[in-house]
Design a protein around this motif. Structure first.
Motif, mmCIF file in Angstrom:
data_model
loop_
_atom_site.group_PDB
_atom_site.id
_atom_site.type_symbol
_atom_site.label_atom_id
_atom_site.label_comp_id
_atom_site.label_asym_id
_atom_site.label_seq_id
_atom_site.Cartn_x
_atom_site.Cartn_y
_atom_site.Cartn_z
ATOM 1 N N ALA A 254 0.829 -1.208 0.000
ATOM 2 C CA ALA A 254 0.000 0.000 0.000
ATOM 3 C C ALA A 254 0.866 1.260 0.000
ATOM 4 C CB ALA A 254 -0.936 -0.008 1.203
ATOM 5 N N ASP A 255 1.964 1.237 0.746
ATOM 6 C CA ASP A 255 2.866 2.396 0.747
ATOM 7 C C ASP A 255 3.449 2.632 -0.650
ATOM 8 O OD1 ASP A 255 2.435 2.822 3.432
ATOM 9 O OD2 ASP A 255 4.297 1.848 4.086
ATOM 10 N N ASN A 256 3.777 1.556 -1.352
ATOM 11 C CA ASN A 256 4.300 1.707 -2.718
ATOM 12 C C ASN A 256 3.244 2.282 -3.658
ATOM 13 O OD1 ASN A 256 6.983 0.880 -2.399
ATOM 14 N ND2 ASN A 256 6.461 -1.295 -2.592
ATOM 15 N N ILE A 257 1.997 1.852 -3.502
ATOM 16 C CA ILE A 257 0.926 2.408 -4.327
ATOM 17 C C ILE A 257 0.697 3.882 -3.980
ATOM 18 C CG2 ILE A 257 -1.549 2.258 -4.859
ATOM 19 C CD1 ILE A 257 -1.314 -0.780 -4.441
ATOM 20 N N ALA A 258 0.738 4.214 -2.696
ATOM 21 C CA ALA A 258 0.570 5.609 -2.282
ATOM 22 C C ALA A 258 1.653 6.496 -2.888
ATOM 23 C CB ALA A 258 0.588 5.708 -0.758
ATOM 24 N N GLU A 259 2.867 5.993 -2.982
ATOM 25 C CA GLU A 259 3.956 6.756 -3.596
ATOM 26 C C GLU A 259 3.658 7.058 -5.060
ATOM 27 O OE1 GLU A 259 7.726 8.588 -4.117
ATOM 28 O OE2 GLU A 259 6.707 7.997 -2.267
ATOM 29 N N LEU A 260 3.121 6.094 -5.776
ATOM 30 C CA LEU A 260 2.793 6.297 -7.186
ATOM 31 C C LEU A 260 1.649 7.297 -7.349
ATOM 32 C CD1 LEU A 260 3.094 2.569 -8.241
ATOM 33 C CD2 LEU A 260 4.601 4.413 -9.006
ATOM 34 N N ILE A 261 0.649 7.206 -6.478
ATOM 35 C CA ILE A 261 -0.461 8.162 -6.538
ATOM 36 C C ILE A 261 0.056 9.574 -6.285
ATOM 37 C CG2 ILE A 261 -2.613 8.866 -5.419
ATOM 38 C CD1 ILE A 261 -3.175 5.880 -4.926
ATOM 39 N N ALA A 262 0.929 9.736 -5.282
ATOM 40 C CA ALA A 262 1.487 11.051 -4.994
ATOM 41 C C ALA A 262 2.328 11.565 -6.151
ATOM 42 C CB ALA A 262 2.322 10.992 -3.716
#
Length: 330
Positions: A254-262
């Motif tokens: 989830a942290d990796n996905i959040a990085e991509l969204i940001a």
């Protein structure tokens, strides 16, 4: 331009997205052999992803005009004015790389010949993904070799690799489908927490995986982009972290996905703004936890969870997502 719906196969077919749309393709993920055919005005595909007794899920892709559908060799396609859907299947092989290269090159030749020169998103479904082939090479690495060789033969695609998923199945052979566009703006995105997959060291196989961590598409000027997040896992740099710990692997994913969204949206969107999620879970006893984790993390996103093997033997979960903008509606 392109939109999707995702729902259980036990539910009624979803209505087209608002504003008028035409079905391009319907992909059913269920307990059945792989199949690919032309339906009534669309491509109909079955991918073996569910276990016996599970209902499975159906993903439908829509475009804004009646698509041209047809077959070219082993490919089935649906072409809109701006977007193309192409799909292919490969029967079981003891070694996959040569036929994967041929089939991918066939698709790339077709897309280039019809003016769809920008890959948007690719999904690959691979039998016994962690097993060894007849040469002793892991099937996923065997697949990656063939795909990489096809990309190398097409510099335009090689220099602009899209978001992708490579995941196990519950059936035989390999199935894949992809989206490509003509002139729509696309931007392929990497994650500063992770080594780009196409730069992995040789320890991961004779050819690196050929994909970006995400792809952003801006359908119309002034509209927010749509973000297609690749299959994402508990990897930092190029190494798996938290081996054997499903809770920490989910959190890192989830942290990796959040990085991509940001990276795509800045502070204006977050994990709760995700529209569609597919989660792939190695062990059946982890499915309830992953289901609950995704429901809590991604808000009201349309969700499908599959119990299948993942591209690395030490990964327990992989999650992909779409963040909608104006172009994707669920």
């Amino acid at each position: 331009m392109i939109s999707s719906t995702l729902h259980s196969c036990t539910e009624e077919d979803a209505a087209p997205p608002p504003g008028g749309a035409f079905r391009m393709a319907a992909v059913e993920f269920r307990s059945a052999p792989a199949s690919l055919e032309l339906g009534e005005g669309h491509v109909a595909m079955t991918v073996p992803m569910a276990r016996p007794g599970e209902p499975g899920h159906r993903e439908t892709w829509w475009c804004e005009e009646p698509p041209e559908i047809g077959a070219a060799g082993g490919i089935r396609f649906a072409l809109g004015d701006e977007v193309a859907f192409c799909a292919a299947t490969i029967e079981h092989r003891s070694v996959y790389a040569p036929v994967v290269e041929r089939r991918y090159r066939e698709v790339f030749d077709f897309l280039e010949g019809h003016g769809y020169r920008r890959l948007l998103r690719v999904w690959n479904f691979i039998e016994t993904i962690n097993a060894a082939n007849a040469d002793g090479l892991e099937v996923y690495r065997d697949f990656c070799k063939g795909r990489s060789d096809a990309f190398a033969a097409h510099p335009e695609f090689y220099n602009s690799m899209p978001a992708a998923t490579g995941i196990g199945t519950t059936g035989s052979g390999i199935s894949f489908f992809l989206l490509a566009v003509k002139d729509t703006e696309v931007r392929h995105i990497e994650n500063r927490r992770q080594t780009p997959a196409y730069r992995y060291p040789e320890r991961y196989g004779p050819r690196s995986p050929s994909f970006a961590r995400a792809t952003a598409m801006t359908a119309r000027r002034g509209e927010p982009p749509t973000l297609f997040v690749s299959g994402t896992a508990s990897i930092l740099g190029h190494e798996t972290v938290f081996e054997g710990d499903i809770e920490k692997q989910c959190a890192t994913t989830a942290d990796n996905i959040a990085e991509l969204i940001a990276n795509c949206y800045g502070p204006s969107k977050a994990l709760a703004d995700v529209d569609t999620v597919k989660a792939y879970v190695r062990h059946a006893h982890h499915v309830p936890f992953v289901q609950a984790f995704c429901e809590a993390t991604f808000g009201g996103a349309a969700l499908a969870v599959f119990n299948v093997d993942i591209c690395r033997g030490d990964l327990l979960v992989e999650i992909e997502a779409v963040v909608g903008g104006a172009a994707v509606r669920v």
